[in-house]
Design a protein around this motif. Structure first.
Motif, PDB file in Angstrom:
ATOM      1  N   PRO A  13     -41.049  -4.790   7.221  1.00  0.00           N
ATOM      2  CA  PRO A  13     -40.772  -6.167   7.639  1.00  0.00           C
ATOM      3  C   PRO A  13     -39.612  -6.300   8.619  1.00  0.00           C
ATOM      4  O   PRO A  13     -39.466  -7.336   9.262  1.00  0.00           O
ATOM      5  CB  PRO A  13     -40.453  -6.880   6.322  1.00  0.00           C
ATOM      6  N   ASN A  14     -38.776  -5.278   8.756  1.00  0.00           N
ATOM      7  CA  ASN A  14     -37.643  -5.347   9.678  1.00  0.00           C
ATOM      8  C   ASN A  14     -38.052  -5.116  11.131  1.00  0.00           C
ATOM      9  O   ASN A  14     -37.304  -5.479  12.043  1.00  0.00           O
ATOM     10  CB  ASN A  14     -36.567  -4.328   9.293  1.00  0.00           C
ATOM     11  N   VAL A  15     -39.186  -4.501  11.349  1.00  0.00           N
ATOM     12  CA  VAL A  15     -39.649  -4.271  12.721  1.00  0.00           C
ATOM     13  C   VAL A  15     -40.266  -5.565  13.231  1.00  0.00           C
ATOM     14  O   VAL A  15     -41.319  -5.996  12.770  1.00  0.00           O
ATOM     15  CB  VAL A  15     -40.659  -3.112  12.798  1.00  0.00           C
ATOM     16  N   LYS A  16     -39.591  -6.183  14.190  1.00  0.00           N
ATOM     17  CA  LYS A  16     -40.001  -7.492  14.693  1.00  0.00           C
ATOM     18  C   LYS A  16     -40.797  -7.422  15.990  1.00  0.00           C
ATOM     19  O   LYS A  16     -41.460  -8.394  16.367  1.00  0.00           O
ATOM     20  CB  LYS A  16     -38.760  -8.370  14.916  1.00  0.00           C
ATOM     21  N   ALA A  17     -40.722  -6.301  16.690  1.00  0.00           N
ATOM     22  CA  ALA A  17     -41.446  -6.178  17.956  1.00  0.00           C
ATOM     23  C   ALA A  17     -41.702  -4.706  18.251  1.00  0.00           C
ATOM     24  O   ALA A  17     -40.886  -3.833  17.925  1.00  0.00           O
ATOM     25  CB  ALA A  17     -40.661  -6.813  19.101  1.00  0.00           C
ATOM     26  N   LEU A  18     -42.844  -4.449  18.875  1.00  0.00           N
ATOM     27  CA  LEU A  18     -43.206  -3.117  19.345  1.00  0.00           C
ATOM     28  C   LEU A  18     -43.263  -3.157  20.869  1.00  0.00           C
ATOM     29  O   LEU A  18     -43.817  -4.102  21.437  1.00  0.00           O
ATOM     30  CB  LEU A  18     -44.565  -2.690  18.792  1.00  0.00           C
ATOM     31  N   VAL A  19     -42.727  -2.136  21.512  1.00  0.00           N
ATOM     32  CA  VAL A  19     -42.756  -2.071  22.971  1.00  0.00           C
ATOM     33  C   VAL A  19     -43.333  -0.718  23.377  1.00  0.00           C
ATOM     34  O   VAL A  19     -42.832   0.333  22.953  1.00  0.00           O
ATOM     35  CB  VAL A  19     -41.355  -2.243  23.584  1.00  0.00           C
ATOM     36  N   TYR A  20     -44.379  -0.762  24.192  1.00  0.00           N
ATOM     37  CA  TYR A  20     -45.069   0.448  24.630  1.00  0.00           C
ATOM     38  C   TYR A  20     -44.778   0.677  26.112  1.00  0.00           C
ATOM     39  O   TYR A  20     -45.075  -0.186  26.946  1.00  0.00           O
ATOM     40  CB  TYR A  20     -46.569   0.315  24.402  1.00  0.00           C
ATOM     41  N   ILE A  21     -44.193   1.835  26.435  1.00  0.00           N
ATOM     42  CA  ILE A  21     -43.841   2.177  27.806  1.00  0.00           C
ATOM     43  C   ILE A  21     -44.750   3.303  28.279  1.00  0.00           C
ATOM     44  O   ILE A  21     -44.623   4.448  27.827  1.00  0.00           O
ATOM     45  CB  ILE A  21     -42.362   2.611  27.916  1.00  0.00           C
ATOM     46  N   SER A  22     -45.697   2.984  29.169  1.00  0.00           N
ATOM     47  CA  SER A  22     -46.662   3.990  29.643  1.00  0.00           C
ATOM     48  C   SER A  22     -47.191   4.772  28.436  1.00  0.00           C
ATOM     49  O   SER A  22     -47.204   6.014  28.433  1.00  0.00           O
ATOM     50  CB  SER A  22     -46.013   4.962  30.620  1.00  0.00           C
TER      51      SER A  22
END
Length: 291
Positions: free
Chosen positions: A126-135
């Protein structure tokens, strides 16, 4: 008698002035609907999330160097734990355990194969609020690196689609602790600059990165992904139009399937090295959405 009346009037007058002054003082000191203490109109801002950077294959945590410093200067806590590059399940389990040691909100960033790792490690946290994918890969359940790379044309990781080992890679066989045969895959130094950086850094810089690369175990490329965290966690994706490893069409397909917020840019596979400003901007967009 007259002097006594004058004196009495004077005393009453002074007393009245004193009472009036006292009442005025009391009135100004007493709270009223207009002057009573009120709650702060601007509550303190929530703390900035911790940015966790996850490297992919054929690089290491140091590849994030140009991203780490500006984010730290902007007040973000930043960590870049190493990725073992042994298997999707093992790498993800380690990162999941690492994330549990971080208090407060987290923005989890993965590059290349690191997309597999963050997709699995963040599930049910629950602490992970966003995922960011770089290439990066944004796998669905049961996807593998091999399958997603071959699904769309454009990857230069191999010139022979039927080759057991992609032609841009060199295998280094070894036996694990149980005596089972394994192989680490290294990117060939003479192809590194074009493959990962689209020839956008100097020959000397590319040679240094090739020399310090971290290989990936061949088994990791066929390891199936599990339940994807992007089903419940908002995601952002950089589609690198000059990517020579993951076809841009594959990145676009995966990001669309995951309902990610997509940014497209003329960046190579290692965008965090060549275009750190674009990467930082996307991370800060994701971070802003968590506050």
């Amino acid at each position: 008698m007259r002097n006594r009346r004058v004196f009495r009037s004077a005393v009453l007058g002074v007393t009245g002035i004193a009472l009036a002054a006292g009442l005025t003082t009391l009135a100004s000191a007493a709270p009223s609907p207009q002057t009573a203490p009120v709650a702060l109109a601007h509550p303190a801002k929530a703390p900035k999330p911790t940015i966790v950077l996850v490297n992919g294959a054929w690089s290491d945590a140091a590849a994030w160097g140009s991203v780490v410093k500006p984010l730290q200067a902007a007040g973000y806590p930043v960590v870049a734990p190493p990725t073992a590059l042994r298997s999707v399940s093992g790498d993800s389990a380690y990162l999941a355990a690492y994330l549990k040691t971080i208090q407060g909100p987290i923005v989890l960033v993965g590059q290349s194969y690191g997309g597999f790792v963050i997709t699995n490690a963040a599930t049910h946290n629950p602490n992970v609020k966003a995922l960011v994918y770089i290439s990066a890969f944004e796998p669905a359940e049961n996807d593998t690196v091999f399958d997603l790379t071959k699904q769309f044309p454009g990857s230069q990781i191999t010139s022979d689609p039927n080759a057991q080992v992609p032609t841009a890679l060199s295998p280094v066989p070894y036996a694990d602790t149980e005596g089972k045969p394994q192989a680490d895959l290294y990117a060939k130094p003479d192809q590194y600059r074009d493959l990962f950086l689209s020839n956008r850094v100097s020959v000397a810089t590319a040679a240094e990165l090739a020399a310090t690369q971290s290989p990936i175990n061949s088994a990791a490329l066929s390891d199936q992904s599990g339940e994807p965290a992007w089903k419940t966690i908002p995601s952002w994706a950089l589609v690198s139009d000059a990517d020579h490893v993951i076809p841009p069409a594959a990145e676009r397909f995966m990001a669309t399937r995951a309902h990610s917020h997509i940014v497209e840019a003329n960046t190579p596979h290692a965008a965090q090295v060549t275009n750190p400003g674009i990467v930082i901007d996307l991370i800060e967009r994701a971070a802003a959405a968590t506050r």
